[in-house]
Enzyme design. Sequence first.
Site, mmCIF file in Angstrom:
data_model
loop_
_atom_site.group_PDB
_atom_site.id
_atom_site.type_symbol
_atom_site.label_atom_id
_atom_site.label_comp_id
_atom_site.label_asym_id
_atom_site.label_seq_id
_atom_site.Cartn_x
_atom_site.Cartn_y
_atom_site.Cartn_z
ATOM 1 N N VAL A 289 0.951 -1.117 -0.015
ATOM 2 C CA VAL A 289 -0.143 -0.108 -0.036
ATOM 3 C C VAL A 289 1.033 1.341 0.168
ATOM 4 O O VAL A 289 0.584 2.147 0.357
ATOM 5 C CB VAL A 289 -0.897 0.130 1.278
ATOM 6 C CG1 VAL A 289 -1.971 -1.114 1.142
ATOM 7 C CG2 VAL A 289 -0.212 -0.053 2.642
ATOM 8 N N ARG A 291 4.012 2.413 -2.632
ATOM 9 C CA ARG A 291 4.178 2.854 -3.888
ATOM 10 C C ARG A 291 4.240 1.927 -5.057
ATOM 11 O O ARG A 291 5.013 0.835 -4.710
ATOM 12 C CB ARG A 291 5.078 3.879 -4.143
ATOM 13 C CG ARG A 291 5.100 5.195 -3.550
ATOM 14 C CD ARG A 291 3.710 6.125 -4.130
ATOM 15 N NE ARG A 291 3.720 7.560 -3.484
ATOM 16 C CZ ARG A 291 2.804 7.735 -2.373
ATOM 17 N NH1 ARG A 291 2.030 6.793 -2.061
ATOM 18 N NH2 ARG A 291 2.760 8.986 -2.132
ATOM 19 N N GLU A 320 -1.133 3.567 -13.263
ATOM 20 C CA GLU A 320 -2.480 3.736 -12.704
ATOM 21 C C GLU A 320 -3.421 4.328 -13.530
ATOM 22 O O GLU A 320 -3.226 5.624 -13.887
ATOM 23 C CB GLU A 320 -2.350 4.222 -11.135
ATOM 24 C CG GLU A 320 -1.698 3.357 -10.311
ATOM 25 C CD GLU A 320 -1.518 3.942 -8.696
ATOM 26 O OE1 GLU A 320 -2.186 5.181 -8.568
ATOM 27 O OE2 GLU A 320 -1.279 3.100 -8.078
ATOM 28 N N HIS A 339 -6.045 1.786 -5.756
ATOM 29 C CA HIS A 339 -5.178 2.998 -4.989
ATOM 30 C C HIS A 339 -6.272 3.650 -3.754
ATOM 31 O O HIS A 339 -6.757 4.910 -3.973
ATOM 32 C CB HIS A 339 -4.807 3.898 -5.835
ATOM 33 C CG HIS A 339 -3.698 4.899 -5.249
ATOM 34 N ND1 HIS A 339 -2.689 5.302 -5.872
ATOM 35 C CD2 HIS A 339 -3.289 5.041 -3.776
ATOM 36 C CE1 HIS A 339 -1.742 6.153 -5.001
ATOM 37 N NE2 HIS A 339 -2.238 5.830 -4.079
ATOM 38 N N LEU A 340 -6.844 2.827 -2.923
ATOM 39 C CA LEU A 340 -7.800 3.120 -1.961
ATOM 40 C C LEU A 340 -7.378 3.481 -0.597
ATOM 41 O O LEU A 340 -8.043 3.681 0.350
ATOM 42 C CB LEU A 340 -8.939 2.110 -1.808
ATOM 43 C CG LEU A 340 -9.481 1.763 -3.051
ATOM 44 C CD1 LEU A 340 -10.751 0.657 -2.820
ATOM 45 C CD2 LEU A 340 -10.565 2.879 -3.625
ATOM 46 N N GLY A 341 -5.856 3.393 -0.359
ATOM 47 C CA GLY A 341 -5.236 3.557 0.904
ATOM 48 C C GLY A 341 -5.906 4.744 1.891
ATOM 49 O O GLY A 341 -6.010 4.698 2.730
ATOM 50 N N ALA A 342 -6.172 5.714 1.138
ATOM 51 C CA ALA A 342 -6.618 6.890 1.733
ATOM 52 C C ALA A 342 -7.955 7.291 1.551
ATOM 53 O O ALA A 342 -8.702 8.451 2.207
ATOM 54 C CB ALA A 342 -5.738 8.376 1.394
#
Length: 603
Positions: A289, A291, A320, A339-342
């Site tokens: 999670v 880069r 991406e 790319h859902l980390g945040a």
Amino acid sequence: MAVTTSFHLNFTKPQNNITTTTTPLSSSFLSWKISLPSSFTFSSPPRKPKSFITVSLLNSKPTILVAEKLGEAGIDLLKSFANVDCSYNLSPEELCTKISLCDALIVRSGTKVTREVFEFSGGRLKVVGRAGVGIDNVDVSAATEHGCLVINAPTANTIAAAEHGIALLTAMSRNIAQASASLKAGKWQRNKYVGVSLVGKTLAVMGFGKVGSEVARRAKGLGMHVIAHDPYALADRAQAIGVELVTFDEALSSADFISMHMPLTSATSQMFNDDTFSKMKRGVRIVNVARGGVIDEEALLRALDSGIVAQAALDVFIEEPPPNDSKLVQHESLTLTPHLGASTTEAQEGVAIEIAEAVVGALKGELAATAVNAPMVPAEVLSALAPYVALTEKLGRLAVQLVAGGSGVKSVKVTYASARVPDDLDTRLLRATVTKGLIEPISSVFVNLVNADFIAKQRGLKITEELILLDGSPENPLEFIQVHIANVESKFASAIADSGDIKIDGRVKDGKPHLTKVGSFPVDVSLEGSLILCRQVDQPGIIGKVGRILAEENVNVSFMSVGRTAPGKQAVMTIGVDEEPSGVALKKIGGIPAIEEIVLLKL
């Protein structure tokens, strides 16, 4: 009552209460401030496309342009201090039109803040706030040139990213995504999707910063044994969480699960490749999670196919979104998220508040702890120290790469040798650039004069400075600079001086930074490209043998220096190379009988 009036202005200097500013760009540009009734309309003669004229009412409050959607709590905070213009989806021309009326600009990742934006601001734009961590969409160099501070919001996403890492860890181990897709396809495959337990397994956290340490806390709660690798982490901080700091190779060889949380830098780019996968336990499971670029995706595909890696869970990718026909994306042993980390409601609101507070503070004149560029330095100071700024950063970068083991860097001393008295030598900029060199290769933060001390303190790094006063003319600011790192092991034993510290010296020669000493060995090599350090027995023919190996690899040698304690005894050869040699070439060099140790350092 509205006033309708037409203007055709061609001012070249301020007149009365009208201020004009002209900027020579590809289009004409004119802005002014004039006292007018609160409501009016404005018309102008026809003009060529891309010729913008803007009018602003005088107002005591600053104006903040919010160019992308921001949480309401952040907007409310901004409105309590400033006039706020929320204008989303602006074209580049529209942004340039508006920017001359704004004191601050807040963006996310979609708005490009280019050099043209800063030029069109006419010097009024003082702060650009990036609601998030990355600043790839902001021309930081242009911002600095125009005296504009760039700040970001690096902490609000921490918990969200850590939680997502744990979510991927558990989903992967129990085949959640695959089983869900199978069931929706009308299948009932309980035997196929038998998972593995987390309790008692070893998790290696690669990168023990904010997110990595939060992942470690949560993994401990799941009953996992947690180890971590981070060349800059403090052992005491890790121990407080119950985490053991280990070397990179130890982490690879002992982990059942690996969770990646390092930044993408030149040192970490494709750090996980065929060589590193070969050092892992067979059947290891990997979560990323951080880069996308830290993993060589082709190598990961090969590791999945061979069974070295049993499963992987990725939230980030080199490209991406990734290509639809990607064999890696389609691999059944891969769990994926876009790319859902945040991406939590709380994180988005936290980012809004964090960036709003930072922008308001900067407009009030407060030092911004999350600044990513330096403020304007007086021209005379910058001119005198410019070559030493490059030297200090490179010495910091070299010194931190020489550190080995998991103890972390805690204490650094920077020694300046000068004929100038302390009052005539302002070392704040040099201290900041040493800190930048020490931290940036192993971190995602940007270090500068504004935030250097804050970042160092945040990481438990104590930096002390010492001035050696020399006799002679104070015409040159500095004769040489030394960087000492205390109480650490070294990848290159010869870098340890008699004091027991890693010590390297450098000086400016002909306007360029040079390395002049490694440990107790004198050297003389320009700090460009990459460096190879070799400790050897001083005997004829070594330079030729090393040169032949590099020539076979088509690696160009730019500089070479040999420093020795005495003829026929120990010597250190320092080689500057334009291209990075392969691991095979370095092994060949290390295999020369007279060479006792070797290390590659990247600048």
